[in-house]
Scaffold this motif. Structure first.
Motif, PDB file in Angstrom:
ATOM      1  N   PHE A  79       0.845  -1.194   0.000  1.00  0.00           N
ATOM      2  CA  PHE A  79       0.000   0.000   0.000  1.00  0.00           C
ATOM      3  C   PHE A  79       0.879   1.242   0.000  1.00  0.00           C
ATOM      4  O   PHE A  79       2.070   1.190   0.321  1.00  0.00           O
TER       5      PHE A  79
ATOM      6  N   GLU B 235      -1.685   3.809   7.023  1.00  0.00           N
ATOM      7  CA  GLU B 235      -3.026   3.557   7.544  1.00  0.00           C
ATOM      8  C   GLU B 235      -3.692   2.392   6.807  1.00  0.00           C
ATOM      9  O   GLU B 235      -4.304   1.511   7.425  1.00  0.00           O
ATOM     10  N   GLU B 236      -3.573   2.402   5.464  1.00  0.00           N
ATOM     11  CA  GLU B 236      -4.174   1.309   4.703  1.00  0.00           C
ATOM     12  C   GLU B 236      -3.512  -0.021   5.044  1.00  0.00           C
ATOM     13  O   GLU B 236      -4.182  -1.055   5.163  1.00  0.00           O
TER      14      GLU B 236
ATOM     15  N   GLN C  82      -4.662  -1.261   8.507  1.00  0.00           N
ATOM     16  CA  GLN C  82      -6.055  -1.717   8.473  1.00  0.00           C
ATOM     17  C   GLN C  82      -6.166  -3.085   7.816  1.00  0.00           C
ATOM     18  O   GLN C  82      -6.868  -3.982   8.318  1.00  0.00           O
ATOM     19  N   ASN C  83      -5.484  -3.268   6.685  1.00  0.00           N
ATOM     20  CA  ASN C  83      -5.538  -4.562   5.996  1.00  0.00           C
ATOM     21  C   ASN C  83      -4.765  -5.632   6.755  1.00  0.00           C
ATOM     22  O   ASN C  83      -5.081  -6.825   6.625  1.00  0.00           O
TER      23      ASN C  83
END
Length: 306
Positions: free
Chosen positions: A278, A282-283, A286-287
């Protein structure tokens, strides 16, 4: 405990990840040299982070004990376990542990502790500082004005008046006696009355050279330049290996689980296998939570910044 800290510091000089069994892993994220503004260049920067999910014993720390102290695998493992137990006991009793140049641990409640890092510098980056390029400015002396004598001014005005009078006389003669060039007028009429291809052929047959410069238009295509810059990427790493076949097996497993973008990052003395990548942390975080929830076999996965 001090011996454990010394081994970790030494290994981090040549490795990007050092895992302490039953405690966690110290990970070095290195940002390459980059330009700041127009002419300032900053050196590479290292960020030292701690990941509690990296608790699997990869043998790197044990091998360092065995090589330096000349002891067996069992004795080296026992020394590491004793140091980890000492760190945890000190956290419970004193609520903090000083790790020297590695930073420190601090308890936030009875079950959780946080890691506070310090500035970490690789030996190859030691002593590097920001560099700037100063533009070279070439100064040219101002041209000096030369005063023209009054006599030269009068002479120049007189010559200009004579030239203007001569030009007026020549223009009047050309109006009274126009030049009669039937050949040129014939070629011009033929050139504009026929198509472009036949006119050329006609000029060749008659031995005349038609002027094609008026019908030729040169068009230069416009070129658009697009500047692209790539920032750092964040990878969800599911395993670190030293044997290529083992890393390939992990990639095949990730592909079978639906991670079609799974691949490897080749680094000195190690192979990092990642499932996803990513552009923002943050992404990635989260993943990472969703991946651990859906695939418990990857509970040791962590985020790597490159």
């Amino acid at each position: 405990m001090n011996q454990l800290i010394s081994h970790i510091e030494y290994l981090l000089h040549t490795h990007n990840c050092v895992i302490v069994p039953s405690l966690g892993g110290f990970v070095v994220n290195t940002a390459p040299a980059h330009r700041n503004g127009l002419s300032v260049f900053n050196p590479p920067e290292c960020e030292l982070v701690f990941n509690r999910e990296l608790s699997h014993n990869d043998g790197l720390l044990v091998e360092s004990y065995m090589r330096i102290d000349g002891i067996s695998f069992e004795n080296a493992t026992q020394k590491i376990n004793d140091s980890v137990r000492q760190i945890k006991n000190q956290l419970r009793s004193e609520k903090s542990v000083d790790l020297g140049d590695l930073g420190s641990f601090r308890m936030v409640d009875d079950q959780r502790f946080v890691y506070q890092s310090k500035n970490f510098v690789r030996p190859e980056h030691f002593g590097l500082s920001s560099a700037s390029l100063k533009p070279v400015i070439q100064l040219q002396p101002a041209a000096q004005l030369v005063e023209i004598p009054e006599s030269s001014k009068k002479s120049t005005v007189r010559k200009a008046a004579i030239g203007a009078a001569a030009a007026a006389v020549i223009a009047a003669i050309m109006l009274l006696f126009p030049i009669q060039d039937s050949t040129l007028r014939h070629q011009t009429a033929q050139f504009f009355s026929l198509g472009s291809v036949p006119s050329v052929a006609a000029g060749v047959v008659s031995g005349e050279t038609p002027d094609l410069s008026e019908n030729i238009t040169t068009t230069q295509p416009e070129v658009e330049a697009t500047l692209s810059s790539e920032g750092p990427k964040f990878y969800i790493v599911t395993g670190v290996y030293q044997v290529r076949n083992v890393a390939d097996d992990m990639i095949a497993l990730l592909h079978s689980e639906g991670f079609s973008a799974a691949s490897v990052i080749d680094r000195p003395n190690r192979i990092d296998v990642y499932a996803l990548s990513f552009s923002t942390r943050e992404e990635a975080e989260q993943n990472l939570k969703q991946l651990k929830k859906d695939f418990p076999n990857h509970r040791d996965a962590w985020v790597l910044k490159r």
